[in-house]
Enzyme design. Structure first.
Site, short mmCIF file in Angstrom:
data_model
loop_
_atom_site.label_atom_id
_atom_site.label_comp_id
_atom_site.label_asym_id
_atom_site.label_seq_id
_atom_site.Cartn_x
_atom_site.Cartn_y
_atom_site.Cartn_z
N ASN A 75 0.86 -1.18 0.00
CA ASN A 75 0.00 0.00 0.00
C ASN A 75 0.89 1.23 0.00
OD1 ASN A 75 -1.92 -2.00 2.04
ND2 ASN A 75 -2.85 -1.06 0.25
N TYR A 140 3.77 5.22 5.98
CA TYR A 140 4.15 4.62 4.70
C TYR A 140 5.66 4.60 4.55
CZ TYR A 140 5.19 4.44 -0.28
OH TYR A 140 5.75 4.13 -1.51
N LEU A 189 -1.36 12.71 -8.54
CA LEU A 189 -1.67 14.04 -9.07
C LEU A 189 -1.95 14.04 -10.57
CD1 LEU A 189 -1.92 17.09 -8.67
CD2 LEU A 189 0.57 17.26 -8.97
N PHE A 207 -3.41 20.71 -2.39
CA PHE A 207 -3.40 20.57 -0.94
C PHE A 207 -2.32 21.46 -0.31
CE2 PHE A 207 -5.24 16.56 -2.50
CZ PHE A 207 -6.46 16.60 -1.81
#
Length: 328
Positions: A75, A140, A189, A207
């Protein structure tokens, strides 16, 4: 002898499988299809299962003569990792430890690991060097660093050779248009901007615009996915030749801000894409630009698609021809 590509039905994994097949390698793909797509696997042998499943891995290693492993399965969403760190430790760390255990059991001694520039956290130097401190700012990056450290000790104890490749923003699509980027939900993006260009989104969100950068938006280093795939294969070649372990950054050395990426995508697509300002995301460093001089020197890595406009053009071709991604 086969190369086992874990996560080979995913975005970077499928492009690496394509490059391996083009050079005549025998390829076995292991993927649980949590994020991957059967259609993205252009050849080789696809085996569907989870790396945490011991019986599945026994089947993979006993039915095939595996020479080496390339590990993409993970992930990779920074924001999600902050909200659900246990999911990331389970999928990213536990699954790779399970894989390493089977490699040890079956005598497979070479692995290329897909790592990330997020292992550095807020970089102390730009461009980032491999010798710079690794202080991740999100789970992560921490899980990827944890695997890197496990690889080091497995090398010391069991002589399992490894190459960890740290990169950040994979982008673009196969030059043929056969495969590309298809995530659900999409969080990267460039494909998000292209969805807006296709009319699938009303706008895109930037953001934060108060980072310590020239225009206030985050700066990232974008690398074409095929160039990344080539680097994984070159890393495998080097380990086959010299039996040494190493860590390399992969980037083009040029950072682009979010606003710059939006502007270049507007030019490529010819669409006046609407951009709105949102809040910062947790765990996002202001600038991540990697020096890849070591990879260029030691792996003889020569990226073919350095220009961001070209990278976006290949992605635009894929998204126009596959507006809903892979069909299955």
């Amino acid at each position: 002898m086969s190369v086992l590509v874990c996560g080979g039905a995913g975005y970077i994994g499928s492009h690496t499988v394509s490059e391996l097949l083009d050079r005549g390698e025998d390829v076995v793909v292991a993927d649980n299809l949590q994020k991957g797509h059967k259609e993205a696997v252009l050849g080789g042998k696809l085996m569907i299962g989870d790396l945490r499943d011991s019986d599945f891995l026994d089947k993979v290693f006993s039915e095939n003569t595996i020479d080496s492993v390339i590990q993409f399965a993970a992930n990779s969403l920074v924001g999600e990792s902050v909200k659900d760190p246990l999911k990331y430790y389970n999928n990213n760390v536990v699954s790779t430890l399970s894989l390493l255990s089977k490699m040890k059991q079956y005598g497979v001694d070479k692995i290329v690991f897909s790592s990330t520039a997020a292992t550095y956290g807020e970089p102390q130097n730009i461009p980032i060097m491999e010798t710079d401190p690794t202080i991740p700012t999100n789970p992560y990056g921490q899980t990827k660093l944890a695997v890197e450290k496990a690889l080091k000790w497995c090398y010391e104890a069991y002589d399992i050779k490894y190459t960890a490749l740290r990169y950040f923003n994979a982008a673009g699509a196969h030059i043929s248009g056969k495969i590309g980027e298809d995530h659900n939900p999409e969080t990267h993006l460039i494909p998000i901007i292209l969805q807006a260009a296709l009319g699938q989104r009303d706008s895109i969100t930037i953001f934060g615009d108060d980072y310590n950068t020239e225009d206030g938006t985050c700066v990232r280093d974008y690398i074409h996915v095929t160039d990344l795939a080539d680097a994984h294969i070159l890393a495998l070649d080097k380990m086959r030749a010299d039996g040494k372990s190493n860590i390399y950054n992969l980037g083009n050395g040029n950072g682009f801000s979010v606003k710059e990426v939006v502007d270049i995508t507007r030019k490529v697509t010819g669409v006046d894409i609407k951009a709105e300002l949102g809040e910062r995301r947790p765990g996002d460093p202001a600038i991540l630009v990697a020096s890849s001089e070591k990879a260029k020197k030691e792996l003889n890595w020569k990226p073919k698609y350095n220009d961001l406009g070209t990278i976006i053009e290949t992605a635009w071709k894929w998204h126009k021809e596959n507006p809903n991604g892979f069909s299955e």
